[in-house]
Write a protein that holds these residues in place. Structure first.
Motif, PDB file in Angstrom:
ATOM      1  N   LEU A 149       0.743  -1.104  -0.006  1.00  0.00           N
ATOM      2  CA  LEU A 149       0.200  -0.045   0.085  1.00  0.00           C
ATOM      3  C   LEU A 149       0.564   1.250   0.424  1.00  0.00           C
ATOM      4  CD1 LEU A 149      -2.923   1.326  -0.005  1.00  0.00           C
ATOM      5  CD2 LEU A 149      -2.763   1.206   2.663  1.00  0.00           C
ATOM      6  N   VAL A 150       1.530   1.421   0.978  1.00  0.00           N
ATOM      7  CA  VAL A 150       3.386   2.275   0.370  1.00  0.00           C
ATOM      8  C   VAL A 150       3.799   2.927  -0.363  1.00  0.00           C
ATOM      9  CG1 VAL A 150       5.399   3.536   1.731  1.00  0.00           C
ATOM     10  CG2 VAL A 150       3.874   2.226   3.057  1.00  0.00           C
ATOM     11  N   SER A 184      -3.602   7.841   7.269  1.00  0.00           N
ATOM     12  CA  SER A 184      -2.316   8.066   7.179  1.00  0.00           C
ATOM     13  C   SER A 184      -1.451   8.297   6.027  1.00  0.00           C
ATOM     14  CB  SER A 184      -1.454   6.904   8.569  1.00  0.00           C
ATOM     15  OG  SER A 184      -1.890   7.435  10.135  1.00  0.00           O
ATOM     16  N   MET A 185      -1.470   6.947   5.200  1.00  0.00           N
ATOM     17  CA  MET A 185      -0.466   7.541   4.215  1.00  0.00           C
ATOM     18  C   MET A 185      -1.012   8.610   3.646  1.00  0.00           C
ATOM     19  SD  MET A 185       1.065   4.565   4.186  1.00  0.00           S
ATOM     20  CE  MET A 185       1.047   4.839   5.950  1.00  0.00           C
ATOM     21  N   MET A 186      -2.564   8.530   3.445  1.00  0.00           N
ATOM     22  CA  MET A 186      -2.609  10.113   2.703  1.00  0.00           C
ATOM     23  C   MET A 186      -1.755  11.392   2.759  1.00  0.00           C
ATOM     24  SD  MET A 186      -4.694   8.997  -0.378  1.00  0.00           S
ATOM     25  CE  MET A 186      -5.438  10.976  -0.194  1.00  0.00           C
ATOM     26  N   LEU A 187      -1.593  11.037   4.203  1.00  0.00           N
ATOM     27  CA  LEU A 187      -1.343  12.324   4.502  1.00  0.00           C
ATOM     28  C   LEU A 187       0.609  12.442   4.876  1.00  0.00           C
ATOM     29  CD1 LEU A 187      -1.158  15.201   6.919  1.00  0.00           C
ATOM     30  CD2 LEU A 187      -1.744  13.543   8.795  1.00  0.00           C
ATOM     31  N   ALA A 188       1.023  11.188   5.160  1.00  0.00           N
ATOM     32  CA  ALA A 188       2.163  11.197   4.983  1.00  0.00           C
ATOM     33  C   ALA A 188       2.816  11.141   3.527  1.00  0.00           C
ATOM     34  CB  ALA A 188       2.666   9.460   5.225  1.00  0.00           C
ATOM     35  N   GLU A 195       9.945   6.691   2.168  1.00  0.00           N
ATOM     36  CA  GLU A 195       9.412   5.002   1.698  1.00  0.00           C
ATOM     37  C   GLU A 195       9.798   4.072   3.376  1.00  0.00           C
ATOM     38  OE1 GLU A 195       8.476   1.479  -1.047  1.00  0.00           O
ATOM     39  OE2 GLU A 195      10.055   3.465  -1.364  1.00  0.00           O
ATOM     40  N   GLU A 196      10.945   4.371   3.728  1.00  0.00           N
ATOM     41  CA  GLU A 196      11.086   3.876   5.034  1.00  0.00           C
ATOM     42  C   GLU A 196      10.195   4.295   6.114  1.00  0.00           C
ATOM     43  OE1 GLU A 196      14.845   3.022   7.921  1.00  0.00           O
ATOM     44  OE2 GLU A 196      15.606   4.575   5.227  1.00  0.00           O
ATOM     45  N   ASP A 197       9.994   5.696   5.858  1.00  0.00           N
ATOM     46  CA  ASP A 197       9.409   6.254   7.546  1.00  0.00           C
ATOM     47  C   ASP A 197       7.661   5.973   7.589  1.00  0.00           C
ATOM     48  OD1 ASP A 197      10.933   6.905   9.043  1.00  0.00           O
ATOM     49  OD2 ASP A 197      11.127   9.240   8.172  1.00  0.00           O
ATOM     50  N   ALA A 198       7.235   6.113   6.080  1.00  0.00           N
ATOM     51  CA  ALA A 198       5.559   5.773   5.689  1.00  0.00           C
ATOM     52  C   ALA A 198       5.823   3.999   6.023  1.00  0.00           C
ATOM     53  CB  ALA A 198       5.798   5.841   4.416  1.00  0.00           C
ATOM     54  N   ASP A 280       6.820  12.578  18.263  1.00  0.00           N
ATOM     55  CA  ASP A 280       7.501  11.710  17.507  1.00  0.00           C
ATOM     56  C   ASP A 280       6.855  12.446  16.466  1.00  0.00           C
ATOM     57  OD1 ASP A 280       7.988  10.104  14.755  1.00  0.00           O
ATOM     58  OD2 ASP A 280       9.913   9.691  16.030  1.00  0.00           O
ATOM     59  N   ALA A 281       7.421  13.072  15.284  1.00  0.00           N
ATOM     60  CA  ALA A 281       6.204  13.744  13.950  1.00  0.00           C
ATOM     61  C   ALA A 281       5.466  12.447  13.221  1.00  0.00           C
ATOM     62  CB  ALA A 281       7.527  14.401  13.155  1.00  0.00           C
ATOM     63  N   LEU A 282       6.006  11.734  13.823  1.00  0.00           N
ATOM     64  CA  LEU A 282       4.729  10.048  12.192  1.00  0.00           C
ATOM     65  C   LEU A 282       4.267  10.202  13.725  1.00  0.00           C
ATOM     66  CD1 LEU A 282       7.906   8.002  11.528  1.00  0.00           C
ATOM     67  CD2 LEU A 282       6.396   9.954   9.738  1.00  0.00           C
ATOM     68  N   SER A 283       4.256  10.009  15.117  1.00  0.00           N
ATOM     69  CA  SER A 283       3.456   9.648  15.537  1.00  0.00           C
ATOM     70  C   SER A 283       2.214  10.820  15.903  1.00  0.00           C
ATOM     71  CB  SER A 283       3.973  10.142  17.584  1.00  0.00           C
ATOM     72  OG  SER A 283       4.516   8.299  17.491  1.00  0.00           O
ATOM     73  N   HIS A 284       2.871  12.228  15.611  1.00  0.00           N
ATOM     74  CA  HIS A 284       1.717  13.017  15.618  1.00  0.00           C
ATOM     75  C   HIS A 284       0.235  12.578  14.181  1.00  0.00           C
ATOM     76  CE1 HIS A 284       3.171  16.408  18.233  1.00  0.00           C
ATOM     77  NE2 HIS A 284       4.028  15.556  18.319  1.00  0.00           N
TER      78      HIS A 284
END
Length: 426
Positions: A149-150, A184-188, A195-198, A280-284
């Motif tokens: 999906l990513v 989350s994917m749409m916002l990312a 890609e690694e962080d996604a 963490d920024a991704l946690s937000h």
């Protein structure tokens, strides 16, 4: 990371092997996989692809961990533009008007997306069932699902978020974890996350609530307000989930995101009461997506508690913004659009409709479906980019509809989302 079709090549199906990253240029209903491009992980996938009758497939050498098998017939060559020759196309019947033909195309695209959503929902349910006794298997399934999906989300340019039709898919396919993954994917994507962080974010989205599998349904499904003791028990699901994953070789950052998915920027969250800069920024991203879906689809089965997508966004911005990272919240609102998928709207000609899908380039002109008083017939689908004479005048609540319209919409108590390409209009 390739972003153009010229980064891919054609090879014969006889050259397929585990480790190749392949693209299937087929309609979604023409193959059984949940996504159309992914890395081959076992021989069963290869045999399935061969059974589709394809002579050639595209593969991406940059995303592959191996090279194609040797072939007697060398057919590998750069592909300048993605080919869709194998995609099923509805015949232009002379008996149908252009409008009717377009409606058929819309309905086919929606049906294909719904079928893929159902399959992905089934995979998420399998992850949930396996998470308690076989967390290693649950993690493996989640890893494959998220990676695919990513890749689809980050590499495709025309990606939109769709609200699934409750008439056909039913609420039984709603999965909180899947909604969080999609949101989350749409916002990312809008934040240009790597890609690694996604992938780490996606894995956290799928697994963030596995600790709830160890909480009694008497608490999780209770209609009445929780007691202090029940609230305390519920909050342990974060720590319980981390405990279920502690013996698996999972990224440390993923565990951080799971540990923080109930923290808030003002320090009022749990389990540690972290402040904005400590999160963490991704946690937000995960926190915002989680709150939004909990507002639209509360765990309490009482439908009166659910907010419409429009109401949920308004509440988060007007009354709860102190809970979130402000810049990411604004991005989230922009990502969903002024009229989020699933919203009920009134058009300038007074007709009522539901928002089916965002138009990323023109957020004020989404795809919408008219709400009929006829229980046996789906309403007309309108691409508002092509209907400039019509505008959206307001978002409305379900209780502003007629009794018949409310009855039709009530079949769908949950708002489910999925990622797909923007609907074709010609």
């Amino acid at each position: 990371m390739p972003s153009q079709a010229s980064d891919t090549f054609y090879i014969e199906t006889s050259q397929l092997r585990v480790g190749l990253y392949i693209h299937l240029d087929l309609g979604w209903m023409d193959h059984p996989f949940s996504v159309s491009n992914f890395k081959l992980t076992d021989d069963a996938q290869i045999e399935t692809i061969k059974s589709l009758g394809l002579k050639q497939v595209r593969y991406d050498p940059r995303r592959s961990s191996t090279t194609p098998a040797q072939s007697n017939n060398v057919v590998e060559f750069p592909l300048k533009k993605a080919s869709h020759a194998n995609t099923e196309v509805i015949n232009d019947s002379p008996s149908l008007t252009p409008t009717q033909q377009k409606q058929q195309l819309f309905k086919q695209a929606i049906h294909e997306s719904e079928q893929k959503f159902i399959q992905t929902s089934t995979d998420v349910r399998s992850i949930q069932k396996l998470s308690v006794e076989h967390p290693d298997q649950a993690y493996q399934i989640a890893s494959t699902l998220v990676s695919d999906l990513v890749s689809n989300t980050l590499t495709e340019s025309d990606i939109a978020m769709h609200a699934m039709n409750g008439h056909r898919i039913g609420d039984q396919h709603y999965q909180h974890e899947l909604n969080i993954l999609v949101l989350s994917m749409m916002l990312a994507k809008t934040m240009q996350v790597s890609e690694e962080d996604a992938v780490i974010l996606g894995m956290a989205a799928i697994l963030h609530d596995i600790g709830k599998r160890q909480i009694s349904d008497k608490i999780l499904l209770k209609r009445d307000p929780w007691s202090e003791r029940e609230t305390s028990i519920f909050k342990t699901h974060v720590i319980l989930g981390l405990g279920m994953l502690k013996d698996l070789p999972v990224p440390k950052k993923m565990l951080t995101l799971i540990a923080q998915h109930h923290e808030f920027a003002d320090g009022s969250g749990y389990p540690k009461g972290l402040k904005c800069e400590q999160i963490d920024a991704l946690s937000h991203i995960l926190i915002i997506a989680n709150m939004y879906d909990n507002l639209c689809n509360p765990s309490n089965p009482n439908p009166a508690l659910a907010k419409s997508p429009y109401e949920a966004l308004s509440l988060m911005f007007a009354q709860q913004r102190h809970l979130f990272d402000q810049s990411i919240l604004r991005r989230f609102i922009k990502c969903l659009g002024i009229y989020p998928p699933g919203s009920i709207i009134r058009l300038s000609d007074q007709r009522l409709a539901t928002v089916l899908s965002t138009n990323p380039q023109q957020p004020l002109r989404p795809f919408v479906q008219l709400i009929n008083d006829n229980d046996d017939e789906d309403g007309l689908i309108i691409d508002m980019r092509e209907s400039m004479e019509i505008n959206i005048t307001q978002c409305i609540k379900a209780d502003q509809l007629t009794a018949i319209q409310q009855s039709i919409l009530r079949r769908k108590q949950r708002t489910s989302y999925f990622i797909d390409k923007v609907y074709a209009t010609s």
